[in-house]
Design an enzyme around this catalytic site. Structure first.
Site, PDB file in Angstrom:
ATOM      1  N   HIS A 191     -38.799  11.459 -33.183  1.00  0.00           N
ATOM      2  CA  HIS A 191     -37.642  10.922 -33.923  1.00  0.00           C
ATOM      3  C   HIS A 191     -38.123   9.868 -34.906  1.00  0.00           C
ATOM      4  O   HIS A 191     -39.161   9.224 -34.703  1.00  0.00           O
ATOM      5  CB  HIS A 191     -36.592  10.336 -32.971  1.00  0.00           C
ATOM      6  CG  HIS A 191     -37.012   9.083 -32.269  1.00  0.00           C
ATOM      7  ND1 HIS A 191     -36.782   7.815 -32.778  1.00  0.00           N
ATOM      8  CD2 HIS A 191     -37.649   8.885 -31.080  1.00  0.00           C
ATOM      9  CE1 HIS A 191     -37.247   6.907 -31.943  1.00  0.00           C
ATOM     10  NE2 HIS A 191     -37.794   7.523 -30.900  1.00  0.00           N
ATOM     11  N   ASP A 243     -35.627   7.642 -36.409  1.00  0.00           N
ATOM     12  CA  ASP A 243     -34.669   6.538 -36.496  1.00  0.00           C
ATOM     13  C   ASP A 243     -35.215   5.376 -35.685  1.00  0.00           C
ATOM     14  O   ASP A 243     -36.112   5.543 -34.858  1.00  0.00           O
ATOM     15  CB  ASP A 243     -33.279   6.957 -36.007  1.00  0.00           C
ATOM     16  CG  ASP A 243     -33.260   7.383 -34.539  1.00  0.00           C
ATOM     17  OD1 ASP A 243     -34.160   8.142 -34.136  1.00  0.00           O
ATOM     18  OD2 ASP A 243     -32.354   6.958 -33.797  1.00  0.00           O
ATOM     19  N   GLU A 253     -32.021   9.445 -32.120  1.00  0.00           N
ATOM     20  CA  GLU A 253     -32.483   9.234 -30.740  1.00  0.00           C
ATOM     21  C   GLU A 253     -32.077   7.877 -30.196  1.00  0.00           C
ATOM     22  O   GLU A 253     -31.704   7.747 -29.020  1.00  0.00           O
ATOM     23  CB  GLU A 253     -34.009   9.387 -30.690  1.00  0.00           C
ATOM     24  CG  GLU A 253     -34.589   9.443 -29.274  1.00  0.00           C
ATOM     25  CD  GLU A 253     -34.875   8.061 -28.682  1.00  0.00           C
ATOM     26  OE1 GLU A 253     -35.046   7.964 -27.450  1.00  0.00           O
ATOM     27  OE2 GLU A 253     -34.918   7.072 -29.441  1.00  0.00           O
ATOM     28  N   GLU A 254     -32.155   6.844 -31.027  1.00  0.00           N
ATOM     29  CA  GLU A 254     -31.901   5.485 -30.540  1.00  0.00           C
ATOM     30  C   GLU A 254     -30.430   5.250 -30.181  1.00  0.00           C
ATOM     31  O   GLU A 254     -30.098   4.248 -29.543  1.00  0.00           O
ATOM     32  CB  GLU A 254     -32.345   4.454 -31.589  1.00  0.00           C
ATOM     33  CG  GLU A 254     -33.828   4.490 -31.930  1.00  0.00           C
ATOM     34  CD  GLU A 254     -34.725   4.043 -30.787  1.00  0.00           C
ATOM     35  OE1 GLU A 254     -34.207   3.722 -29.703  1.00  0.00           O
ATOM     36  OE2 GLU A 254     -35.957   4.020 -30.978  1.00  0.00           O
ATOM     37  N   ASP A 277     -43.036  10.072 -27.271  1.00  0.00           N
ATOM     38  CA  ASP A 277     -42.094   8.966 -27.493  1.00  0.00           C
ATOM     39  C   ASP A 277     -42.149   7.985 -26.323  1.00  0.00           C
ATOM     40  O   ASP A 277     -41.139   7.676 -25.710  1.00  0.00           O
ATOM     41  CB  ASP A 277     -40.679   9.527 -27.666  1.00  0.00           C
ATOM     42  CG  ASP A 277     -39.667   8.463 -28.076  1.00  0.00           C
ATOM     43  OD1 ASP A 277     -40.084   7.417 -28.600  1.00  0.00           O
ATOM     44  OD2 ASP A 277     -38.459   8.674 -27.861  1.00  0.00           O
ATOM     45  N   HIS A 301      -3.784 -19.783 -20.269  1.00  0.00           N
ATOM     46  CA  HIS A 301      -4.378 -21.120 -20.279  1.00  0.00           C
ATOM     47  C   HIS A 301      -4.733 -21.486 -18.839  1.00  0.00           C
ATOM     48  O   HIS A 301      -3.880 -21.470 -17.955  1.00  0.00           O
ATOM     49  CB  HIS A 301      -3.354 -22.115 -20.855  1.00  0.00           C
ATOM     50  CG  HIS A 301      -3.913 -23.470 -21.136  1.00  0.00           C
ATOM     51  ND1 HIS A 301      -4.503 -24.257 -20.187  1.00  0.00           N
ATOM     52  CD2 HIS A 301      -3.933 -24.197 -22.296  1.00  0.00           C
ATOM     53  CE1 HIS A 301      -4.885 -25.401 -20.717  1.00  0.00           C
ATOM     54  NE2 HIS A 301      -4.555 -25.389 -22.018  1.00  0.00           N
ATOM     55  N   THR A 313     -10.876 -22.870 -22.558  1.00  0.00           N
ATOM     56  CA  THR A 313     -10.305 -22.823 -21.203  1.00  0.00           C
ATOM     57  C   THR A 313      -9.302 -21.682 -21.096  1.00  0.00           C
ATOM     58  O   THR A 313      -8.091 -21.876 -21.075  1.00  0.00           O
ATOM     59  CB  THR A 313      -9.624 -24.171 -20.876  1.00  0.00           C
ATOM     60  OG1 THR A 313      -8.685 -24.490 -21.911  1.00  0.00           O
ATOM     61  CG2 THR A 313     -10.648 -25.283 -20.795  1.00  0.00           C
TER      62      THR A 313
END
Length: 506
Positions: A116, A118, A183-184, A212, A244, A346
């Site tokens: 790959h 990328d 691929e990533e 890879d 809150h 908060t």
């Protein structure tokens, strides 16, 4: 032909083969700078697949790969794999997959090289010492995003084929390439493409090679297994809106408290997974495997120092490697919906979602893990008697992959490594997940080998990623030698279901 004449012929063939290998090695050495400049050109393209703003660059990257293969005379195709749906409902074109073929001699084996081009995101301000998209040579290390993962290995394979061509040597095997650009981010569209071309592009493929991954130490390695990955979202929802903490704290049962409570039941302080059925599904560690780990070159103290921790979960090499590679683990990655910006706020979040994963190994099954995790978390949550709602979703279910190290592909790999590096390789597994290996195995039924050339300290996915010039150039020689070794495998050993049969070169 008498025995003496046959011996002389075999001797002449042996010398011819050695001479040709020497010529190929010399060619690689003579073209080192050309190879570095090719890598510089590829690194300069910001082919980040996770950033849709960079998609034009990714398309340009795929065209550049295709053009390089075309200029070498390959039969090249840019395969359309469809569109990617974005979170807002829009779609964007996926980068085409490049396929190429060199040679179609039916009497030879055919290998398919997967890679790959990328890359992971990278910015100078992330902590890089150099511009991540400007290849920088410092003390023999080539720094740049995508150098080790996976642009240099892809180029090394291309240069290996080119070396045979340049010296007018016939390739010892037919070579196909399959190069993707997603691929990533999960290889979007690739599984469907492989299935669609199972009986066409892959029909004559005997073996699939993946580069890879990386070495474990300074010793070359062959990788024969990866862990799978089951990735979960656990969502706890309570009030209709954020509250809150000063006004409502103590009056409502908070989703964050529930979520932290159930996450704490996933894994013990010693690292044991507490979900029933998970540990029981793991294939036992054999004596042979224990011995294999014992022989691997691995420095526990170096690993600890490099990791930046004072104490590891295990202090001996075998236990540490086994728990990195062949035992499951739970990792909690983050909580969505919680306040994480600088400063104070908060707030009681109305809905929080934990992201955690289980790295799985043989003989675990993703479908069963999904049932076990979902049932377990709901049962733990029920004991809290909370009015809040829990939703558990498995978003990734990638299976582990494991190869037979006695297969001829691995014997050929050992021989090639010994020829180039003059040493035996480590046989290792990867703790991470490379889903494409299991897809290739399940869909095509072909035998697969992972042959890394990346260094153990390359920093894949991290700042200052690099590929050493030594690994890049010697890796090219390794691929040249490996193609020759694969040619020696007898024709009965093409699929994973057949018994290994290996014929040593004369």
């Amino acid at each position: 032909m008498n025995l003496q004449t046959l011996s002389i012929v075999l001797l002449v063939i042996s010398y011819a083969q050695a001479f040709q290998y020497i010529k190929l090695v010399q060619y690689v050495d003579d073209h080192q700078e050309e190879y570095v400049e090719a890598l510089r050109d590829w690194v300069a393209i910001e082919s980040d697949s996770s950033n849709i703003q960079k998609r034009p660059e990714l398309h340009r990257m795929m065209e550049m790969v295709a053009q390089k293969l075309r200029l070498m005379g390959g039969t090249v195709e840019l395969v359309d794999i469809g569109e990617q749906e974005l979170p807002d409902g829009q779609t964007i074109t996926l980068p085409k997959v490049v396929t190429a073929q060199f040679g179609s001699d039916p009497s030879k084996h055919t290998v398919c090289v997967y890679g790959h081009v990328d890359v992971q995101p990278a910015k100078l301000e992330d902590g890089w010492a150099t511009d991540p998209y400007n290849l920088t040579d410092i003390s023999g290390n080539l720094y740049g995003r995508g150098t080790s993962d996976n642009k240099a290995p892809v180029l090394a394979w291309i240069h290996a084929v080119k070396a045979y061509q340049a010296l007018s040597m016939v390739l010892p095997v037919n070579v196909k390439f399959l190069i993707e650009g997603m691929e990533e981010t999960g290889s979007n569209g690739l599984d469907a493409m492989i299935l669609a071309q199972r009986d066409t592009f892959f029909s004559d493929v005997d073996y699939i090679i993946i580069s890879d991954c990386g070495w474990l130490s300074r010793r070359p390695a062959l990788t024969y297994g990866t862990r799978g990955n089951c990735y979960f979202f656990a969502e706890v929802e309570g009030p209709t809106q954020d509250l809150h903490s000063g006004v409502y704290g103590g009056a409502v049962i908070e989703p964050m408290t529930d979520l932290i409570g159930i996450l704490d039941t996933l894994i013990s302080p010693s690292g044991r997974i507490l979900i029933p059925g998970i540990q029981e599904a793991v294939a036992p560690l054999s004596d042979e495997e224990w011995k294999m780990y014992q022989d691997i070159e691995f420095d526990v103290n170096h690993f600890k120092n490099k990791t930046g921790v004072n104490h590891l979960m295990y202090n001996n090499k075998v236990d540490l490697l086994a728990h990195r590679w062949r035992y499951p683990t739970v990792s909690i990655h983050g909580i969505m919906g919680a306040f994480s910006d600088p400063g104070t706020k908060t707030v009681i979040p109305a809905k929080v979602t934990a992201k955690f994963s289980i790295r799985q190994v043989p003989d675990m099954d993703p479908a069963m893990i999904k049932k076990q995790v979902t049932h377990y978390l709901h049962s733990v949550f029920a004991k809290r008697k909370s009015p809040n709602k829990l939703k558990v979703t498995m978003v990734i279910g990638a299976k582990p992959w494991l190869a037979d190290t006695q297969h001829p592909l691995y014997e050929a790999g050992k021989t090639a490594i010994k020829r180039v590096f003059n040493m035996e390789p480590d046989l290792i597994r990867e703790g991470g997940t490379i889903p494409i290996a299991r897809t290739f195995q399940d869909v095509t039924g072909k035998s697969i080998i992972m042959m890394p050339i990346g260094g153990f300290d390359d920093g894949m996915h991290s700042q200052n990623e690099k590929m050493s010039r030594y690994n890049y150039i010697e890796g090219t020689k390794l691929f040249i030698a490996y193609l020759n070794e694969v040619a020696q495998i007898t024709k009965t050993s093409t699929t994973i279901s057949k018994e290994p049969s290996y014929s040593s070169p004369t």
